[in-house]
Motif scaffolding. Structure first.
Motif, short mmCIF file in Angstrom:
data_model
loop_
_atom_site.label_atom_id
_atom_site.label_comp_id
_atom_site.label_asym_id
_atom_site.label_seq_id
_atom_site.Cartn_x
_atom_site.Cartn_y
_atom_site.Cartn_z
N SER A 230 0.56 -1.63 0.30
CA SER A 230 -0.12 -0.20 -0.43
C SER A 230 1.06 1.40 0.50
CB SER A 230 -0.87 -0.26 0.94
OG SER A 230 -0.45 -0.03 2.20
N PHE A 231 1.86 1.46 0.85
CA PHE A 231 2.22 2.84 0.78
C PHE A 231 3.51 2.95 -0.53
CE2 PHE A 231 6.86 4.02 1.99
CZ PHE A 231 6.45 5.77 2.39
N LEU A 232 4.10 1.32 -1.44
CA LEU A 232 4.30 1.69 -2.45
C LEU A 232 3.76 1.66 -3.51
CD1 LEU A 232 7.59 0.60 -4.10
CD2 LEU A 232 6.61 -1.18 -4.37
N LYS A 233 2.74 1.36 -3.43
CA LYS A 233 1.74 2.20 -4.69
C LYS A 233 1.53 3.77 -4.34
CE LYS A 233 -0.84 -2.07 -5.30
NZ LYS A 233 -2.34 -2.69 -5.89
N LYS A 234 1.78 3.88 -3.04
CA LYS A 234 0.91 5.66 -2.81
C LYS A 234 2.33 6.33 -3.14
CE LYS A 234 -2.79 6.14 -0.80
NZ LYS A 234 -3.80 7.57 -0.95
N VAL A 235 3.73 5.89 -3.11
CA VAL A 235 4.90 6.12 -3.34
C VAL A 235 4.75 6.36 -5.45
CG1 VAL A 235 7.36 6.77 -3.28
CG2 VAL A 235 5.74 6.13 -1.15
N ASN A 236 5.00 5.23 -5.52
CA ASN A 236 4.86 5.13 -7.40
C ASN A 236 5.80 5.13 -7.68
OD1 ASN A 236 4.15 4.13 -9.41
ND2 ASN A 236 3.21 6.39 -9.78
N PRO A 237 6.99 5.33 -7.18
CA PRO A 237 8.44 5.80 -7.14
C PRO A 237 9.00 4.64 -8.52
CG PRO A 237 8.86 3.73 -5.86
CD PRO A 237 7.73 4.04 -5.79
N LYS A 238 9.46 5.71 -9.65
CA LYS A 238 9.99 5.54 -11.00
C LYS A 238 11.59 4.24 -10.49
CE LYS A 238 9.03 8.65 -14.11
NZ LYS A 238 9.27 10.72 -14.69
N TYR A 239 12.17 4.60 -9.74
CA TYR A 239 13.31 3.91 -9.36
C TYR A 239 13.67 3.67 -7.38
CZ TYR A 239 14.51 6.61 -13.63
OH TYR A 239 14.35 6.82 -15.04
N ALA A 240 14.69 2.87 -7.11
CA ALA A 240 14.64 2.82 -5.54
C ALA A 240 16.12 2.39 -5.46
CB ALA A 240 13.55 1.69 -5.53
N VAL A 241 16.15 3.00 -3.97
CA VAL A 241 18.03 2.51 -3.81
C VAL A 241 18.02 1.49 -2.60
CG1 VAL A 241 20.10 3.12 -3.69
CG2 VAL A 241 19.08 4.94 -5.10
N ILE A 242 18.88 1.06 -2.68
CA ILE A 242 18.59 0.30 -1.56
C ILE A 242 19.45 0.22 -0.81
CG2 ILE A 242 18.40 -2.65 -0.43
CD1 ILE A 242 16.66 -3.03 -2.73
N GLN A 243 20.09 0.50 -0.09
CA GLN A 243 21.52 0.50 1.22
C GLN A 243 21.64 -0.68 1.81
OE1 GLN A 243 21.22 5.47 2.62
NE2 GLN A 243 23.09 5.18 0.88
N VAL A 244 22.09 -0.98 1.58
CA VAL A 244 22.83 -2.38 2.20
C VAL A 244 24.58 -3.08 1.55
CG1 VAL A 244 22.38 -3.86 0.29
CG2 VAL A 244 22.06 -4.52 2.01
N GLY A 245 24.76 -3.78 2.91
CA GLY A 245 26.30 -4.01 2.79
C GLY A 245 25.93 -5.81 2.15
N LYS A 246 27.42 -5.63 1.52
CA LYS A 246 27.91 -7.07 0.92
C LYS A 246 27.77 -8.56 1.99
CE LYS A 246 30.58 -5.22 -3.00
NZ LYS A 246 31.63 -5.87 -3.64
N GLY A 247 27.33 -8.96 1.57
CA GLY A 247 26.98 -10.47 2.62
C GLY A 247 26.36 -10.36 4.13
N ASN A 248 25.30 -9.42 3.83
CA ASN A 248 25.23 -8.86 5.19
C ASN A 248 24.07 -9.89 6.27
OD1 ASN A 248 22.07 -8.26 5.39
ND2 ASN A 248 22.76 -7.27 3.45
N THR A 249 25.10 -10.25 7.40
CA THR A 249 23.85 -11.54 8.30
C THR A 249 22.30 -11.25 8.26
OG1 THR A 249 24.63 -10.20 11.09
CG2 THR A 249 25.81 -11.43 9.48
N TYR A 250 21.54 -9.74 7.92
CA TYR A 250 20.15 -10.06 7.80
C TYR A 250 19.90 -10.34 7.27
CZ TYR A 250 22.48 -6.46 11.71
OH TYR A 250 22.64 -6.03 12.57
#
Length: 292
Positions: A230-250
């Protein structure tokens, strides 16, 4: 008994420091004087590669600057190197979205080394050494924290506008206390979400705020706790950035979130695969370049 007394004294000192730095919570952005640098006619938004953490640096067409978060404690020198790389000699606005170490861990050294005009943080305490260190740096520079909350807005320069959309209320979970900001330049916009989770997303929708944005910083590093459909549809972005590290334990980003973004036709960029992501806007169109 001795250990309990030491803990009590530490907590009392931390509470006192928290009250000091949050004693000046008035709304508004002061005159920041001469621009730090000239960035042409583009708004530049850098999603800095700080591993399993988050940091965004914005430079406006007139050279005004805003830093949101600064990665984890082990990224302090990395953050200072970024400031040098992008010729940042002054920060007009700094936002610490919430007290988690992977968001504010590098802020203390940035504040120590770079002049800061205005700083926003949500009114939430943490008893960690990381949080204490940030408060100490703020106090040493004579800064007063302004409370990050929904309803604040200011012009970063004559053409770039900032709206703070969250937190809309108090939450027990510090992630949901994340400061969420929407940055608008001309016909383009960015929604930067910190670690805001589903409860905050639901409240932002209920608030009636304009959530639409061309570029979305995916909440909580692509965790299942954020980026509801529901949130994603409201934002309706063309692009998304995910800030994440390599091989993270999460295990971030989660496959369900990646699938959700794909089904909505969102083009995804990731720090772990592409390094720092630079998004440039001329007010009508967006260009994206990556470190690798």
């Amino acid at each position: 008994m001795k250990s309990s007394r030491i803990t009590y004294v530490f907590m009392a000192m931390l509470a006192g420091m928290f009250l000091f730095v949050f004693s000046g919570c008035s709304v508004g952005l002061p005159d920041t004087g001469t621009p730090v640098s000239t960035a042409g006619q583009k708004l530049k938004v850098y999603f800095l590669d700080v591993g399993q953490g988050a940091s965004q640096l914005l430079v406006t067409p007139s050279g005004k600057t805003m830093l949101i978060d600064a990665g984890n404690n082990d990224k302090e020198q990395v953050m200072l190197d970024y400031m040098k790389q992008y010729h940042i000699s002054k920060l007009d606005v700094v936002i610490g979205t919430h007290p988690d170490a992977d968001h504010i861990g590098g802020l203390d050294k940035v504040i120590d080394q770079i002049p800061v005009e205005t700083i926003y943080m949500p009114k939430v305490q943490s008893n960690t050494k990381t949080f204490e260190s940030v408060l100490k740096s703020i106090k040493n520079k004579g800064l007063k924290v302004k409370t990050a909350k929904a309803g604040l807005s200011w012009d970063l320069d004559d053409e770039v506008h900032v709206d703070m959309l969250a937190p809309t209320r108090s939450y027990d979970d510090s992630n949901n206390m994340s400061a969420v900001v929407k940055v608008t330049y001309g016909q383009t916009s960015f929604l930067l979400t910190g670690d805001a989770e589903s409860a905050s997303e639901k409240d932002m929708i209920a608030s009636g705020a304009d959530l639409q944005a061309d570029v979305l910083l995916v909440g909580h590093h692509g965790s299942n706790s954020s980026t509801t459909l529901s949130f994603l549809k409201k934002v309706n972005p063309k692009y998304a950035v995910i800030q994440v590290g390599k091989g993270n334990t999460y295990g971030h980003p989660k496959s369900a979130i990646l699938s959700r973004l794909q089904k909505q036709g969102v083009e995804v960029f990731r720090n772990d695969r592409q390094g720092t992501v630079e998004v440039d806007s001329d007010g009508s169109s967006i260009q994206i370049s990556t470190e690798r």
